[in-house]
Scaffold this motif. Sequence first.
Motif, mmCIF file in Angstrom:
data_model
loop_
_atom_site.group_PDB
_atom_site.id
_atom_site.type_symbol
_atom_site.label_atom_id
_atom_site.label_comp_id
_atom_site.label_asym_id
_atom_site.label_seq_id
_atom_site.Cartn_x
_atom_site.Cartn_y
_atom_site.Cartn_z
ATOM 1 N N GLU A 119 38.251 36.465 44.911
ATOM 2 C CA GLU A 119 37.866 37.318 46.037
ATOM 3 C C GLU A 119 38.493 38.693 45.925
ATOM 4 O OE1 GLU A 119 35.638 36.802 48.369
ATOM 5 O OE2 GLU A 119 35.168 34.925 47.364
ATOM 6 N N LEU A 120 39.769 38.750 45.534
ATOM 7 C CA LEU A 120 40.426 40.047 45.349
ATOM 8 C C LEU A 120 39.747 40.830 44.237
ATOM 9 C CD1 LEU A 120 42.691 42.104 45.809
ATOM 10 C CD2 LEU A 120 44.121 40.752 44.240
ATOM 11 N N LEU A 121 39.401 40.133 43.147
ATOM 12 C CA LEU A 121 38.741 40.816 42.030
ATOM 13 C C LEU A 121 37.400 41.388 42.455
ATOM 14 C CD1 LEU A 121 38.549 41.684 39.133
ATOM 15 C CD2 LEU A 121 37.814 39.382 38.507
ATOM 16 N N LYS A 122 36.651 40.649 43.268
ATOM 17 C CA LYS A 122 35.373 41.169 43.753
ATOM 18 C C LYS A 122 35.575 42.479 44.524
ATOM 19 C CE LYS A 122 33.084 36.673 44.296
ATOM 20 N NZ LYS A 122 32.503 35.723 45.288
ATOM 21 N N THR A 123 36.599 42.498 45.360
ATOM 22 C CA THR A 123 36.876 43.704 46.139
ATOM 23 C C THR A 123 37.266 44.855 45.231
ATOM 24 O OG1 THR A 123 37.591 42.379 48.023
ATOM 25 C CG2 THR A 123 38.308 44.671 47.973
ATOM 26 N N LEU A 124 38.122 44.582 44.262
ATOM 27 C CA LEU A 124 38.570 45.639 43.346
ATOM 28 C C LEU A 124 37.411 46.203 42.538
ATOM 29 C CD1 LEU A 124 41.916 44.091 42.062
ATOM 30 C CD2 LEU A 124 41.643 46.014 43.634
ATOM 31 N N LEU A 125 36.531 45.331 42.052
ATOM 32 C CA LEU A 125 35.392 45.811 41.272
ATOM 33 C C LEU A 125 34.449 46.626 42.144
ATOM 34 C CD1 LEU A 125 34.559 42.727 39.017
ATOM 35 C CD2 LEU A 125 35.812 44.792 38.401
ATOM 36 N N SER A 126 34.286 46.216 43.394
ATOM 37 C CA SER A 126 33.407 46.957 44.293
ATOM 38 C C SER A 126 33.952 48.351 44.587
ATOM 39 C CB SER A 126 33.225 46.191 45.604
ATOM 40 O OG SER A 126 32.636 44.933 45.366
ATOM 41 N N LEU A 127 35.289 48.475 44.623
ATOM 42 C CA LEU A 127 35.917 49.753 44.946
ATOM 43 C C LEU A 127 36.373 50.528 43.722
ATOM 44 C CD1 LEU A 127 38.216 48.562 47.892
ATOM 45 C CD2 LEU A 127 36.030 49.761 48.079
ATOM 46 N N LYS A 128 36.103 49.988 42.534
ATOM 47 C CA LYS A 128 36.712 50.530 41.316
ATOM 48 C C LYS A 128 36.447 52.014 41.123
ATOM 49 C CE LYS A 128 35.405 48.704 37.398
ATOM 50 N NZ LYS A 128 34.816 49.806 36.623
ATOM 51 N N GLY A 129 35.263 52.458 41.473
ATOM 52 C CA GLY A 129 34.937 53.864 41.291
ATOM 53 C C GLY A 129 35.708 54.785 42.217
ATOM 54 N N HIS A 130 36.375 54.219 43.250
ATOM 55 C CA HIS A 130 37.084 55.035 44.234
ATOM 56 C C HIS A 130 38.585 54.812 44.200
ATOM 57 C CE1 HIS A 130 33.112 55.837 45.922
ATOM 58 N NE2 HIS A 130 32.895 54.542 45.916
ATOM 59 N N LEU A 131 39.063 53.970 43.283
ATOM 60 C CA LEU A 131 40.484 53.665 43.250
ATOM 61 C C LEU A 131 41.274 54.797 42.612
ATOM 62 C CD1 LEU A 131 40.445 49.907 42.160
ATOM 63 C CD2 LEU A 131 40.734 50.835 44.458
ATOM 64 N N ASP A 132 42.491 54.978 43.102
ATOM 65 C CA ASP A 132 43.386 55.964 42.521
ATOM 66 C C ASP A 132 43.793 55.505 41.117
ATOM 67 O OD1 ASP A 132 46.273 57.118 42.030
ATOM 68 O OD2 ASP A 132 45.360 58.354 43.610
ATOM 69 N N PRO A 133 43.854 56.417 40.154
ATOM 70 C CA PRO A 133 44.248 56.014 38.786
ATOM 71 C C PRO A 133 45.588 55.302 38.728
ATOM 72 C CG PRO A 133 43.335 58.239 38.776
ATOM 73 C CD PRO A 133 43.466 57.832 40.214
ATOM 74 N N SER A 134 46.449 55.539 39.708
ATOM 75 C CA SER A 134 47.781 54.924 39.679
ATOM 76 C C SER A 134 47.738 53.407 39.838
ATOM 77 C CB SER A 134 48.666 55.526 40.778
ATOM 78 O OG SER A 134 48.144 55.218 42.070
ATOM 79 N N VAL A 135 46.637 52.870 40.368
ATOM 80 C CA VAL A 135 46.568 51.421 40.586
ATOM 81 C C VAL A 135 45.822 50.701 39.465
ATOM 82 C CG1 VAL A 135 46.626 51.748 43.075
ATOM 83 C CG2 VAL A 135 44.423 51.448 41.939
ATOM 84 N N LEU A 136 45.265 51.424 38.503
ATOM 85 C CA LEU A 136 44.416 50.783 37.499
ATOM 86 C C LEU A 136 45.179 49.780 36.638
ATOM 87 C CD1 LEU A 136 42.079 53.714 36.364
ATOM 88 C CD2 LEU A 136 41.647 51.871 38.021
ATOM 89 N N GLY A 137 46.471 50.021 36.426
ATOM 90 C CA GLY A 137 47.268 49.050 35.680
ATOM 91 C C GLY A 137 47.340 47.718 36.402
ATOM 92 N N GLU A 138 47.532 47.766 37.722
ATOM 93 C CA GLU A 138 47.567 46.535 38.512
ATOM 94 C C GLU A 138 46.179 45.903 38.600
ATOM 95 O OE1 GLU A 138 49.928 44.718 39.697
ATOM 96 O OE2 GLU A 138 51.460 46.066 38.911
ATOM 97 N N VAL A 139 45.138 46.733 38.660
ATOM 98 C CA VAL A 139 43.775 46.205 38.670
ATOM 99 C C VAL A 139 43.516 45.414 37.392
ATOM 100 C CG1 VAL A 139 41.331 46.809 38.615
ATOM 101 C CG2 VAL A 139 42.869 48.019 40.166
ATOM 102 N N ARG A 140 43.928 45.970 36.267
ATOM 103 C CA ARG A 140 43.732 45.268 34.988
ATOM 104 C C ARG A 140 44.496 43.946 34.969
ATOM 105 N NH1 ARG A 140 41.810 46.983 30.112
ATOM 106 N NH2 ARG A 140 41.647 49.120 30.908
ATOM 107 N N ARG A 141 45.682 43.932 35.585
ATOM 108 C CA ARG A 141 46.448 42.678 35.656
ATOM 109 C C ARG A 141 45.673 41.617 36.436
ATOM 110 N NH1 ARG A 141 49.413 40.178 39.534
ATOM 111 N NH2 ARG A 141 49.040 41.903 40.991
ATOM 112 N N VAL A 142 45.082 42.007 37.557
ATOM 113 C CA VAL A 142 44.310 41.063 38.370
ATOM 114 C C VAL A 142 43.087 40.582 37.593
ATOM 115 C CG1 VAL A 142 42.930 40.809 40.465
ATOM 116 C CG2 VAL A 142 45.107 42.041 40.552
ATOM 117 N N VAL A 143 42.384 41.524 36.939
ATOM 118 C CA VAL A 143 41.203 41.155 36.154
ATOM 119 C C VAL A 143 41.577 40.132 35.095
ATOM 120 C CG1 VAL A 143 39.459 41.987 34.538
ATOM 121 C CG2 VAL A 143 40.020 43.356 36.552
#
Length: 380
Positions: A119-143
């Motif tokens: 569920e968290l991954l779905k949210t992150l992917l939906s918002l990916k185009g609007h996420l701050d670059p500073s969180v992309l490392g954590e996004v990749r960890r979740v993915v």
Amino acid sequence: MRPTDRWRLVLGRYAQDRLPPAADARGPRYEAALDYLYGREYAGRGGRGDDGGEGPPPEPLPGSLDPSAPSVVDWLGEVRELFPRETVETIERHALDRYGLTELVSDPEVLARIEPSEELLKTLLSLKGHLDPSVLGEVRRVVRAVVEDLRRRLEKEVRAALTGRVSQHRHSPHAVAANFDPRGTIRANLRHWDAAGGRLVVERPLFFQRNTRRIPWEVVLLVDQSGSMVGSVIHSAVMAGILAGLPAYRLRLVVFDTSVVDLTDLATDPVELLMTVQLGGGTDIAQAVEYAAQVVENPARSVVVLVSDFCEGGPPSRLVAAVRRLVEARVTTIGLASLDGTAHPSYDRRMAQDLADVGMPVAALTPGRLAEWLAEVTAR
């Protein structure tokens, strides 16, 4: 927990002067943690005031309606300490989906504390185009965490379906527990029966050999990356990674919205694939089907799997004609309105029926069921 304590959790701040104090010393912490999130339900509703008459909603607790990132961090830590994992995941999902608490996915420190989940991954992917670059490392960890968990659960099932059924006429030198032949093992070791001890000594266990077929089937996986398909995109990425590792199949992976992007080079890396897809936008399914027709080399040995909600943005007649041409060329086709763990889709049923009428059956399948279907198709 006493019934009154449960009611305190339900009522939140409104239980303060109406119910006896919680018996559990941690009761106030439970109440505050839940009220921090669910107290937002009353914001702007114009509900009843404390005097029982109609009036403005009660004043929010400090920081509860517009929390700063540090307070969200503290709140998450409190929730994770107080509640079991399943409850934590539910609370986090509500925070994102129901109350728009985007601090959970826009601050690296906050995101680092959230348990990876689909569920968290779905949210992150939906918002990916609007996420701050500073969180992309954590996004990749979740993915990575979610993909590895899905792959671990799906790979055995999918590979078993696609690499052949157990042959009950031939044995294999490879000791695989799932292929164990109990009757053959007993027969082969009867001479080692220990009558005094009343036991059979097994010196040579037998294992069935699996039938394998190395027919050069092409599989073209067309994946709709519109926002409503996020769950299917995740499972398609994992499924593509498994298929790409099977030598009996040649996979081509294509994602589309109003454009068509061939991501075959990333099929073996689901993490990078999911970091690449861009969810949202319009949908031109016909263009994707026409692309599949162009890349198919051997129609009689090809399967086109279309994963979509079938909400066509272009002329429906063009999509129907494109599918009809594939079928007439003897390409095996299937439309999937859902490819995830639940197979409970929302899709354009009229469009799906039109495609079924020209030879593309439409279904909602889990990855395991898709693997079984592919095995049946490619076994001929």
